[in-house]
Scaffold this active site. Sequence first.
Site, PDB file in Angstrom:
ATOM      1  CG  HIS A   1      -6.755  -3.325   4.871  1.00 31.78           C
ATOM      2  ND1 HIS A   1      -7.268  -2.094   4.540  1.00 31.78           N
ATOM      3  CD2 HIS A   1      -7.319  -3.650   6.065  1.00 31.78           C
ATOM      4  CE1 HIS A   1      -8.128  -1.705   5.487  1.00 31.78           C
ATOM      5  NE2 HIS A   1      -8.161  -2.617   6.417  1.00 31.78           N
TER       6      HIS A   1
ATOM      7  CG  HIS B   1      -1.037   0.360   5.893  1.00 33.48           C
ATOM      8  ND1 HIS B   1      -1.164   1.738   5.842  1.00 33.48           N
ATOM      9  CD2 HIS B   1      -1.853  -0.115   4.922  1.00 33.48           C
ATOM     10  CE1 HIS B   1      -2.016   2.073   4.886  1.00 33.48           C
ATOM     11  NE2 HIS B   1      -2.451   0.950   4.320  1.00 33.48           N
TER      12      HIS B   1
ATOM     13  CD  GLU C   1      -6.811   0.740   0.026  1.00 28.71           C
ATOM     14  OE1 GLU C   1      -7.983   0.828  -0.352  1.00 28.71           O
ATOM     15  OE2 GLU C   1      -6.488   0.615   1.213  1.00 28.71           O
ATOM     16  CG  ASN C   2      -4.254   3.479   1.688  1.00 27.68           C
ATOM     17  OD1 ASN C   2      -3.843   2.342   1.879  1.00 27.68           O
ATOM     18  ND2 ASN C   2      -5.458   3.862   2.064  1.00 27.68           N
TER      19      ASN C   2
ATOM     20  CG  ASN D   1     -10.452  -0.387   2.763  1.00 21.19           C
ATOM     21  OD1 ASN D   1      -9.269  -0.677   2.531  1.00 21.19           O
ATOM     22  ND2 ASN D   1     -10.800   0.435   3.726  1.00 21.19           N
ATOM     23  CG  HIS D   2      -9.381   3.758   1.665  1.00 17.01           C
ATOM     24  ND1 HIS D   2     -10.365   4.378   2.411  1.00 17.01           N
ATOM     25  CD2 HIS D   2      -8.497   3.239   2.564  1.00 17.01           C
ATOM     26  CE1 HIS D   2     -10.089   4.252   3.702  1.00 17.01           C
ATOM     27  NE2 HIS D   2      -8.964   3.559   3.817  1.00 17.01           N
TER      28      HIS D   2
ATOM     29  CG  HIS E   1      -7.135  -4.270   0.419  1.00 12.78           C
ATOM     30  ND1 HIS E   1      -5.888  -3.707   0.284  1.00 12.78           N
ATOM     31  CD2 HIS E   1      -7.868  -3.373   1.136  1.00 12.78           C
ATOM     32  CE1 HIS E   1      -5.863  -2.527   0.868  1.00 12.78           C
ATOM     33  NE2 HIS E   1      -7.052  -2.301   1.404  1.00 12.78           N
TER      34      HIS E   1
ATOM     35  CG  ASP F   1      -1.775  -1.193   1.358  1.00 11.82           C
ATOM     36  OD1 ASP F   1      -1.224  -2.302   1.266  1.00 11.82           O
ATOM     37  OD2 ASP F   1      -2.983  -1.055   1.598  1.00 11.82           O
TER      38      ASP F   1
END
Length: 267
Positions: free
Chosen positions: A177, A179, A39-40, A68-69, A152, A8
């Site tokens: 996810h 991290h 995604e982040n 999820n983001h 994820h 991520d």
Amino acid sequence: MRILFIGDVVGDRGVQMIQTYLPQLKRDLKPQATIVNGENSTPVGRGISQKIYKQLLASGADVVTMGNHTWDNKEIYDFIDDTTKLVRPANFPGKDVPGRGWTKLKVNQATLAVINLQGRVFLPPLDDPFAAADKLVTEIRKETPVIFVDFHGEVTSEKRAIALYLKGRVSAVVGTHTHVQTSDAHVIDHQTAFMTDAGMTGPAAGVLGMQPASVIARFLNQRPARYEVETSEPGIMSGCVIDVNDETGHATKIKPVLIDHDHPYDR
């Protein structure tokens, strides 16, 4: 085939780490395919923009996965349908979900398929990732046995379970996810490479990439807090490199990749 996967990417610091170190890693590790979870990657740490997506590709990513983001930066709706190199979780519910849940790319004479799935434990209740994986893997294996899965998910048990469920049918299942890079990278029964979480790429000084003050305050008073991305030095870059037999699709080796203050990249 050698696959490099980077966990991520968080905020501006994460994008900077990609721009600085990904070309060096590709030069030294010589992967045939590079996958990055983005995604982040926006400055606020949620979602992705078209500019950042292009920056990740320009730095060496062949495929960018999400989580999820995915929909947190609304700009994604403007470009996700126009690219084959950005994949969001395949188990989002509904028939008309923008974008795609998997993609494929030619690697010399072989084909690599990349699937993105999202877990359901302590995350929004998407469609069953096990059923989605079954359907996708069955279809994809008609074309290629070389399949990489970015799972994820929040909990270690769900990640481990789907890796065992797909053992022998996919080349690798690597978690994202949470991290934090885990120390369990191994090949299950000489077939499927697995790592519970690849870790994050971004600011190392915060709490999972966020500024500590608001996170600590939330734990102390249990009141809502607005998290902001940490921007200071030092940075961290996490992931793994996987070797796969092109003919069988079975992994032969998985090794963590970690660059931070205690693990400087000095090649």
